[in-house]
Design a protein around this motif. Structure first.
Motif, PDB file in Angstrom:
ATOM      1  N   ALA A 101      -5.864 -18.432  35.021  1.00 41.50           N
ATOM      2  CA  ALA A 101      -4.528 -17.926  34.688  1.00 41.50           C
ATOM      3  C   ALA A 101      -4.540 -16.410  34.535  1.00 41.50           C
ATOM      4  O   ALA A 101      -3.623 -15.720  35.018  1.00 41.50           O
ATOM      5  CB  ALA A 101      -4.030 -18.590  33.405  1.00 41.50           C
ATOM      6  N   LEU A 102      -5.574 -15.868  33.883  1.00 42.19           N
ATOM      7  CA  LEU A 102      -5.661 -14.416  33.704  1.00 42.19           C
ATOM      8  C   LEU A 102      -5.831 -13.707  35.044  1.00 42.19           C
ATOM      9  O   LEU A 102      -5.176 -12.674  35.302  1.00 42.19           O
ATOM     10  CB  LEU A 102      -6.842 -14.089  32.780  1.00 42.19           C
ATOM     11  N   ALA A 103      -6.683 -14.242  35.926  1.00 39.90           N
ATOM     12  CA  ALA A 103      -6.899 -13.614  37.235  1.00 39.90           C
ATOM     13  C   ALA A 103      -5.618 -13.622  38.070  1.00 39.90           C
ATOM     14  O   ALA A 103      -5.275 -12.614  38.713  1.00 39.90           O
ATOM     15  CB  ALA A 103      -8.027 -14.336  37.977  1.00 39.90           C
ATOM     16  N   LEU A 154      -2.925 -23.479  45.551  1.00 41.93           N
ATOM     17  CA  LEU A 154      -2.903 -22.024  45.431  1.00 41.93           C
ATOM     18  C   LEU A 154      -2.595 -21.340  46.761  1.00 41.93           C
ATOM     19  O   LEU A 154      -2.083 -20.217  46.770  1.00 41.93           O
ATOM     20  CB  LEU A 154      -4.236 -21.529  44.874  1.00 41.93           C
ATOM     21  N   THR A 155      -2.909 -21.990  47.866  1.00 44.59           N
ATOM     22  CA  THR A 155      -2.493 -21.439  49.166  1.00 44.59           C
ATOM     23  C   THR A 155      -0.976 -21.418  49.267  1.00 44.59           C
ATOM     24  O   THR A 155      -0.373 -20.425  49.710  1.00 44.59           O
ATOM     25  CB  THR A 155      -3.096 -22.271  50.301  1.00 44.59           C
ATOM     26  N   ILE A 156      -0.352 -22.512  48.839  1.00 44.46           N
ATOM     27  CA  ILE A 156       1.116 -22.544  48.814  1.00 44.46           C
ATOM     28  C   ILE A 156       1.657 -21.479  47.862  1.00 44.46           C
ATOM     29  O   ILE A 156       2.623 -20.769  48.175  1.00 44.46           O
ATOM     30  CB  ILE A 156       1.606 -23.946  48.406  1.00 44.46           C
ATOM     31  N   GLY A 204      -3.020 -11.876  54.400  1.00 44.09           N
ATOM     32  CA  GLY A 204      -4.228 -11.512  53.677  1.00 44.09           C
ATOM     33  C   GLY A 204      -4.069 -11.649  52.175  1.00 44.09           C
ATOM     34  O   GLY A 204      -4.928 -12.228  51.486  1.00 44.09           O
ATOM     35  N   MET A 205      -2.984 -11.146  51.621  1.00 43.14           N
ATOM     36  CA  MET A 205      -2.751 -11.240  50.187  1.00 43.14           C
ATOM     37  C   MET A 205      -2.503 -12.691  49.764  1.00 43.14           C
ATOM     38  O   MET A 205      -2.927 -13.115  48.677  1.00 43.14           O
ATOM     39  CB  MET A 205      -1.564 -10.376  49.786  1.00 43.14           C
ATOM     40  N   PRO A 256      -6.075 -18.264  46.790  1.00 46.30           N
ATOM     41  CA  PRO A 256      -7.093 -19.324  46.759  1.00 46.30           C
ATOM     42  C   PRO A 256      -8.512 -18.779  46.862  1.00 46.30           C
ATOM     43  O   PRO A 256      -9.446 -19.417  46.364  1.00 46.30           O
ATOM     44  CB  PRO A 256      -6.733 -20.192  47.972  1.00 46.30           C
ATOM     45  N   GLY A 257      -8.684 -17.616  47.485  1.00 42.23           N
ATOM     46  CA  GLY A 257     -10.024 -17.043  47.579  1.00 42.23           C
ATOM     47  C   GLY A 257     -10.597 -16.694  46.210  1.00 42.23           C
ATOM     48  O   GLY A 257     -11.783 -16.940  45.934  1.00 42.23           O
ATOM     49  N   ILE A 258      -9.763 -16.122  45.334  1.00 45.77           N
ATOM     50  CA  ILE A 258     -10.204 -15.821  43.963  1.00 45.77           C
ATOM     51  C   ILE A 258     -10.605 -17.098  43.244  1.00 45.77           C
ATOM     52  O   ILE A 258     -11.623 -17.153  42.529  1.00 45.77           O
ATOM     53  CB  ILE A 258      -9.087 -15.078  43.198  1.00 45.77           C
ATOM     54  N   TYR A 259      -9.826 -18.150  43.434  1.00 44.28           N
ATOM     55  CA  TYR A 259     -10.151 -19.424  42.781  1.00 44.28           C
ATOM     56  C   TYR A 259     -11.480 -19.981  43.281  1.00 44.28           C
ATOM     57  O   TYR A 259     -12.288 -20.493  42.486  1.00 44.28           O
ATOM     58  CB  TYR A 259      -9.041 -20.447  43.029  1.00 44.28           C
TER      59      TYR A 259
END
Length: 364
Positions: free
Chosen positions: A235-237, A271-273, A283-284, A289-292
């Motif tokens: 959640a913080l990220a 998270l992709t959605i 990219g953004m 989902p990449g961070i997750y």
């Protein structure tokens, strides 16, 4: 050398091997019968198993309250009600963000489909020929009337309303069983000890049960705490990235983290959605989902093994098979309780010498 001098082993009929094969076949059929029984009795089995896991997780705070003089029944009710109030408050606070996400998700899915189509453009030219051939075959073939049968299905909201009373009854039954297990667990153990024939056996039962309960309680409490911290970090990220409803995504991440591999796949899709709902560039959007994925890898490969230790690790193949079986039998709830149940089974098997080989088999 005549026939009478031949070794007895060569002339003997392999009856033991046949009996062994027959025993294995019976065991396999018994396992299938148990699985189908659990599948058809899920309405009865699921509340009991969930209550057992909750009682193991809440045994530590109940014990703490008992040490300061609070009766065990009052301590059990207090702890369970506290969990219900906290969880209910979280669900109520996240209901509006969840509704907003559900409303906006079709637009994000449409954007994802457009991106996929753009990525498939190099293959479009190759598929045109097959499309022309298909159109030609349709134009040559005699026209036939096609009858379309439409089925009227109940609306999603109506279906949810009809199933709500059953969900409430199952929840109340699970909470009641949890309180009973927390309150009467020691008395049940005492009755089992009284049935033991010898003093040595009584001591072994008490020692093994205490050790197993302590490890199970520690595991459930630790895993729950790790998942809550993991959800808070997610959640913080996401909040730092500017993603809307970060608390909602953090709560879902903490919940599905009880189901390794499957939970990660579900969360990546969600998270992709969310990324395509929030950001205009691909990219953004994929950064979300990449961070997750990065944080999940750190949690599963570094943090959890350090907190729980190598002795609590289970073979990934066994985890995947357990997720598949319990997911098939009990759906989402089966996925969430699969790994905790598997870990509980391994701990109990380690404390029971005849099952020590099974414990080594499923360990990592």
């Amino acid at each position: 050398m005549d026939d009478t001098d031949k070794p007895l082993e060569q002339s003997a009929d392999p009856i033991p091997q046949r009996a062994h094969s027959r025993t294995r076949a019976i065991q396999g059929l018994l396992l299938l019968a148990i699985l189908y029984t659990l599948y058809f009795t899920q309405a009865l089995v699921l509340p009991i198993l969930t209550a057992v896991l909750l009682s193991l997780m809440l045994a530590t705070p109940v014990r703490w309250l008992g040490q300061i003089g609070i009766p065990r029944s009052i301590a059990a009710i207090t702890v369970v009600l506290s969990i219900v109030i906290v969880f209910g408050s979280l669900v109520a606070s996240l209901a509006e963000p969840a509704n907003a996400v559900i409303t906006q998700s079709p637009q994000a899915i449409t954007r994802i489909e457009k991106v996929i189509k753009e990525l498939r453009k190099p293959l479009a030219e190759a598929s045109k020929a097959s499309e022309k051939i298909a159109q030609f075959s349709v134009s040559v073939a005699p026209k036939q009337k096609i009858q379309v049968v439409r089925t009227i299905e109940p609306a999603l909201f109506d279906t949810w309303i009809l199933s709500l009373p059953i969900l409430v009854l199952n929840l109340l039954g699970t909470l009641l069983l949890t309180v009973i297990f927390l309150t009467r667990g020691d008395s049940v153990l005492r009755k089992i000890v009284e049935l033991a024939p010898q003093l040595r056996v009584k001591k072994d039962i008490v020692t093994a049960s205490r050790n197993a309960q302590h490890e199970l309680s520690r595991y459930m409490f630790t895993v729950t705490l790790v998942n809550m911290v993991f959800g808070a970090i997610i959640a913080l990220a996401l909040w730092l990235m500017g993603v809307e409803q970060p608390l909602l995504w953090g709560g879902i991440a903490a919940l599905v983290n009880f189901a390794p591999y499957v939970g990660m796949a579900i969360m990546v899709c969600l998270l992709t959605i969310a990324g395509f709902m929030q950001f205009d560039t691909v990219g953004m959007a994929l950064t979300v989902p990449g961070i997750y994925i990065i944080l999940n890898a750190l949690e599963s490969e570094v943090v959890t093994p350090l907190v729980l230790g190598k002795s609590m690790e289970i073979d990934p193949l066994v985890i995947i098979l357990t997720l598949l079986v319990l997911g098939w039998m009990w759906g989402l709830v089966g996925l969430l309780i699969a790994v905790p149940l598997l870990t509980c089974f391994r701990i109990v098997a380690e404390k029971h010498p005849p099952m020590a080989a099974i414990a080594r088999l499923i360990s990592h």
